[in-house]
Each structure stands twice: as structure tokens, then as C-alpha cells.
Design an enzyme around this catalytic site. Structure first.
Site, short mmCIF file in Angstrom:
data_model
loop_
_atom_site.label_atom_id
_atom_site.label_comp_id
_atom_site.label_asym_id
_atom_site.label_seq_id
_atom_site.Cartn_x
_atom_site.Cartn_y
_atom_site.Cartn_z
N ASP A 1 2.67 12.27 -2.70
CA ASP A 1 3.61 13.36 -2.54
C ASP A 1 3.20 14.75 -3.22
O ASP A 1 3.98 15.52 -3.67
CB ASP A 1 4.77 12.81 -3.67
CG ASP A 1 5.19 11.71 -3.50
OD1 ASP A 1 4.99 10.87 -2.34
OD2 ASP A 1 5.65 10.83 -4.48
N LYS B 1 -10.15 2.80 -1.72
CA LYS B 1 -8.68 3.39 -1.92
C LYS B 1 -7.72 2.39 -2.28
O LYS B 1 -7.57 1.21 -1.75
CB LYS B 1 -8.35 4.03 -0.94
CG LYS B 1 -6.79 4.71 -0.66
CD LYS B 1 -6.89 5.86 0.53
CE LYS B 1 -5.47 6.50 0.39
NZ LYS B 1 -4.30 5.56 1.03
N CYS C 1 -3.55 -0.84 1.78
CA CYS C 1 -2.42 -1.15 2.94
C CYS C 1 -1.64 -2.14 2.63
O CYS C 1 -1.72 -3.38 2.13
CB CYS C 1 -3.28 -1.49 4.09
SG CYS C 1 -2.13 -1.67 5.75
N GLN D 1 -13.28 4.31 7.06
CA GLN D 1 -12.56 3.35 6.19
C GLN D 1 -12.49 1.88 6.96
O GLN D 1 -12.10 2.00 7.86
CB GLN D 1 -11.10 3.98 5.87
CG GLN D 1 -10.67 3.16 5.04
CD GLN D 1 -9.22 3.60 4.62
OE1 GLN D 1 -8.30 3.29 5.58
NE2 GLN D 1 -8.69 3.85 3.52
N ARG E 1 0.39 13.44 3.91
CA ARG E 1 1.69 13.91 4.68
C ARG E 1 1.83 15.38 4.37
O ARG E 1 2.47 16.09 5.33
CB ARG E 1 2.87 12.89 4.22
CG ARG E 1 2.89 11.64 4.59
CD ARG E 1 4.09 10.82 4.17
NE ARG E 1 3.79 10.58 2.54
CZ ARG E 1 4.59 10.10 1.87
NH1 ARG E 1 5.55 9.61 2.50
NH2 ARG E 1 4.29 10.07 0.51
N HIS F 1 -3.45 5.81 -4.77
CA HIS F 1 -2.05 6.13 -4.17
C HIS F 1 -1.09 5.61 -5.37
O HIS F 1 -1.08 4.38 -5.67
CB HIS F 1 -1.63 5.68 -2.88
CG HIS F 1 -0.23 5.69 -2.28
ND1 HIS F 1 0.06 5.30 -1.22
CD2 HIS F 1 0.69 6.50 -2.98
CE1 HIS F 1 1.18 5.69 -0.75
NE2 HIS F 1 1.72 6.19 -2.03
N PRO G 1 -6.57 9.40 4.66
CA PRO G 1 -6.61 8.79 5.91
C PRO G 1 -5.26 8.56 6.06
O PRO G 1 -4.41 7.95 5.46
CB PRO G 1 -7.33 7.60 5.44
CG PRO G 1 -7.24 7.40 4.03
CD PRO G 1 -7.25 8.52 3.48
N MET G 2 -4.80 8.73 7.61
CA MET G 2 -3.71 8.20 7.88
C MET G 2 -3.96 7.80 9.39
O MET G 2 -4.35 8.49 10.32
CB MET G 2 -2.73 9.58 8.14
CG MET G 2 -2.24 9.68 6.55
SD MET G 2 -1.12 11.31 6.57
CE MET G 2 -2.26 12.42 7.01
N ALA G 3 -3.62 6.46 9.63
CA ALA G 3 -3.77 5.69 10.91
C ALA G 3 -2.80 6.51 12.22
O ALA G 3 -1.69 6.96 11.94
CB ALA G 3 -3.52 4.22 10.95
C1 LIG Z 1 1.37 7.35 9.02
C2 LIG Z 1 0.54 7.14 7.78
C3 LIG Z 1 -0.82 6.14 8.22
C4 LIG Z 1 -1.32 6.09 7.02
N1 LIG Z 1 -2.51 5.37 7.30
C5 LIG Z 1 -3.54 5.10 6.24
C6 LIG Z 1 -4.88 4.45 6.56
O1 LIG Z 1 -5.27 4.12 7.68
N2 LIG Z 1 -5.55 4.14 5.44
C7 LIG Z 1 -5.22 4.62 4.08
O2 LIG Z 1 -5.82 4.23 3.12
N3 LIG Z 1 -4.07 4.96 3.88
C8 LIG Z 1 -2.97 5.27 4.97
N4 LIG Z 1 -2.25 5.81 4.73
C9 LIG Z 1 -1.59 6.24 3.22
C10 LIG Z 1 -2.01 7.73 2.83
O3 LIG Z 1 -3.39 7.79 2.91
C11 LIG Z 1 -1.40 8.08 1.49
O4 LIG Z 1 -1.91 7.35 0.78
C12 LIG Z 1 -0.16 8.31 1.40
O5 LIG Z 1 0.58 8.72 2.61
C13 LIG Z 1 0.37 8.74 0.25
O6 LIG Z 1 -0.16 10.05 -0.04
P1 LIG Z 1 0.90 11.40 0.44
O7 LIG Z 1 2.09 11.53 -0.13
O8 LIG Z 1 0.24 12.54 0.31
O9 LIG Z 1 1.08 11.15 2.10
C14 LIG Z 1 -0.97 6.39 5.67
C15 LIG Z 1 0.01 7.06 5.29
C16 LIG Z 1 0.94 7.47 6.37
C17 LIG Z 1 2.36 8.00 6.14
#
Ligand SMILES: Cc1cc2nc3c(=O)[nH]c(=O)nc-3n(C[C@H](O)[C@H](O)[C@H](O)COP(=O)(O)O)c2cc1C
Length: 347
Positions: free
Chosen positions: A211, A148, A109, A79, A234, A178, A25-27
């Protein structure tokens, strides 16, 4: 909004058996349009961005809009975040009535506005309260509940294993970790040794996260950690084919040839999905953001970004992007994993 009275649910754990690669999830990013796009490109399970349980309680229109989905997104998790066990449980019930396949609770968060109230990763400092939240939520709904988390609040209090065991006792379906502490924010690298250790010591299904930027890494992280799935966030913004390619590699099959590395076609699909869901203004913002992320690591990316952000008309933005993505042809994307990329978010 496509809530229906008798949804045909897909259990998220069943989905993992066929495809263990989940969209994190990414806001502001994993909205309705992007989730539909990613499911077509083989993300196995998708989750909404974090939704405020209090916002649901007050029936805030903006909050409720975040729960919009379509059937093709299943299995879809909604979520939630909050700090009050009863309000979270009531919100979970609303998510269930809305047709979600599962509810995911955000305990990762790091954002001050959220942790100040005791929500998000702050809940990792109060496992009594977390237990109450888990118990009341599991009791309130029939659909699976997942959580999460981060590895812990800070380096000397990394209690992800305690949280996993607590979650197992309370009937939670999986824990996504994470691999950073709240204190680390997005700095340094996710600690996959720590995730591997937690996975080995707990009975609950664990999803590792952090990552994963290439399909090869997705498969090796999954295998080496012994996790039941991995979350990719990402990495999907730099390479929208990461799920499709990871799935093929994991199955030992050739890469999906229907995609033909046709980045312009892929971007056009995303633009259609965005346009169908958003106002002109939001469409423009999203097109510019995704085009600039997807261009990462290709020749001319920085000049392309500069020019696209100067455009004011959606058709021009789209044709500028399509021209760039056409020009990529079969050039390989450069490895940009050493560069900082989106170092902040809600989990
Ligand atoms: C811009 C952005 C928004 C995010 N929003 C959420 C969210 O709403 N809920 C959540 O559980 N994690 C959120 N995350 C965290 C990601 O789900 C993930 O745990 C974190 O980016 C690490 O994983 P990655 O390296 O694959 O990006 C967000 C991350 C980013 C970069």
C-alpha cells in the site's frame, strides 16, 4: 534473451544502500519492458514475475521467456515458485546460468492453483519443507537468494518472524514481507506495525511491502519501520514517477528535473519499450492497461479509459494516450488511495 557467460553482477543489498526503493514483482506487469522502464525511472532493484520451477524443469518456452532481461535492468532477480526442494534448486541454477543477479523465492502467492500444491504462501504452513527448499537452493547457487512472504497464512498464525529467523540461519540475503496474511488476500491494509516489529526482532535484512502509493509514503514507511528497503508494486502503476521522487526525497535532493513531469514523454518511452518486446496484439493490451492505470486521479480519466479501450489500432491507441497525457500538464494527481485498485495477484 541476453544471458551472458560472465555477467557483471550487482549485489542487491549493495544496491539498497544507494537506493532502497525496489519494484515489487507483479505477474503480467513487471515483464522485460516494464522492468527496463522502471529502472530508468529509478527503481533500484527489479524482479521478474513469478516463474514456475517445474516449467523450467520441462524447458517450457513460455516459462523461459519470462526470464528475459537486458543488462540495464541489473540488479535483476528471477523469482521462482514451486514445492519441490530439488526442482526449485535446479531451477535456481538455471536462473544463475541465465545471468540473474539473485534468485527470489515466492512464498507469498495466495492463488488457489498455486497453494493447492503446497507452493507460494502455503509453504508458510510447512517450515520444515521451507527449510529444505532454502537449504537446497542456497547450496545450488553462488548468487544471493532472497524470499518474499506474507505475514502468515492467517491472522492467528502470523509466523513471519519465525520465517525470517529460519531464512537467516539458512543464509538467505533478505526477506520481503507483504504486510497481509494469505487469508486476507488484498483486503484491508498492510500491517506495517507488524512488519516494524518483525524487523526489530530479526537479524536478517527486511524489506517492507504493501500500500505504498506516494513517494512521501515510501520514505516515511522506510524510516518508521526501520526496514532495509521497501517494495512498491501497484503505486508504480498509478504514478510511474514514484521511485524517482521517493529517491530524491530520501536523499533530500530536488526532484529530477530532466523528467519535467512530462507524462506524454514518459508514456512514449514505455510504449517504445513494450513495442520492442511484444507482438502487435500484446503491445495493444499493455498500452491500454498502462495508459488507463497511469491516468488514475487526473481529470477526465474515466472518459479517457472508455475511449481508449474502444480503439483497435496501436497507433490510434498511442496517440489517444499521448493526447490525454499532454493535457495533464502540471495538474496534480488526485489522491485515490481510498479506491480499490488491482485487488489480486501472485504475492
Ligand atoms: C497484478 C499483481 C500481480 C502480482 N504478481 C506477483 C508475483 O508474480 N510475485 C509476487 O511475489 N508478488 C506478486 N504480487 C504481489 C506484489 O508484489 C505486492 O506484494 C502486493 O501487490 C502488495 O504491494 P503493493 O500494495 O505495493 O502493490 C502481485 C500483485 C499484483 C497486484
Amino acid at each position: 534473451m541476453s544471458a551472458q557467460s560472465t555477467p557483471i553482477h550487482i549485489h542487491p543489498l549493495e544496491a539498497l544502500k544507494k537506493n532502497p526503493f525496489v519494484l515489487a514483482p507483479m505477474a503480467g506487469i513487471t515483464d522485460h519492458a516494464f522492468r527496463s522502464f522502471m529502472r530508468k525511472l529509478d527503481a533500484s532493484v527489479v524482479v521478474t514475475e513469478l516463474v514456475s520451477a517445474t516449467g523450467i524443469e520441462y524447458k517450457s518456452e513460455r516459462t523461459l521467456a519470462l526470464m528475459s532481461y537486458e543488462e540495464s535492468q541489473r540488479p535483476i532477480g528471477i523469482q521462482l515458485f514451486g514445492e519441490d526442494p530439488e526442482i526449485i534448486a535446479k531451477a535456481a541454477k538455471v536462473a544463475e546460468e541465465h545471468g540473474a543477479d539473485f534468485v527470489d523465492l515466492n512464498f507469498g502467492c495466495p492463488v488457489p492453483k498455486v497453494v493447492k500444491k503446497g507452493a507460494g504462501s502455503a509453504m508458510m504452513k510447512d517450515l520444515d519443507l521451507m527449510r529444505k527448499v532454502l537449504a537446497s537452493t542456497v547450496k545450488a547457487v553462488k548468487i544471493p537468494v532472497t524470499i518474499k512472504i506474507r505475514t502468515g497464512w492467517e491472522q492467528n498464525s502470523r509466523n513471519a518472524l519465525d520465517v525470517c529467523n529460519l531464512a537467516y540461519d539458512e543464509g538467505i540475503t533478505w526477506v520481503a514481507i507483504h504486510g497481509r496474511t494469505r487469508a486476507a488476500g488484498y483486503a484491508g491494509l498492510a500491517d506495517w506495525d507488524f512488519i516494524t516489529d518483525v524487523k526489530a526482532k530479526t537479524k536478517i535484512p527486511v524489506l517492507g511491502n504493501g500500500d505504498i502509493l506516494t513517494p512521501q509514503k515510501a520514505v516515511s514507511r522506510l524510516k518508521d519501520s526501520g526496514c532495509d528497503g521497501v517494495l512498491i508494486g501497484r503505486g508504480a502503476l498509478k504514478n510511474p514517477l514514484i521511485f524517482a521522487d521517493a529517491l530524491s526525497l530520501w536523499k533530500g535532493q530536488p526532484l529530477r528535473d530532466d523528467l519535467k513531469r512530462n507524462y506524454a514523454g514518459i508514456f512514449r518511452d514505455l510504449s517504445e519499450a513494450i513495442k520492442a518486446q511484444s507482438s502487435e496484439h500484446i503491445t495493444q493490451i499493455q498500452l491500454k492497461k498502462f495508459a488507463s492505470w497511469f491516468s488514475t486521479g487526473y481529470p477526465g480519466a474515466s472518459a479517457f479509459r472508455k475511449s481508449i479501450f474502444q480503439l483497435k489500432n496501436n497507433d490510434e491507441v498511442l496517440s489517444c494516450a499521448l493526447e490525454f497525457f499532454d493535457s495533464i500538464g502540471d495538474i496534480d494527481q488526485e489522491d485515490t488511495s481510498h479506491e480499490e485498485f488491482l485487488m489480486g495477484g501472485h504475492g
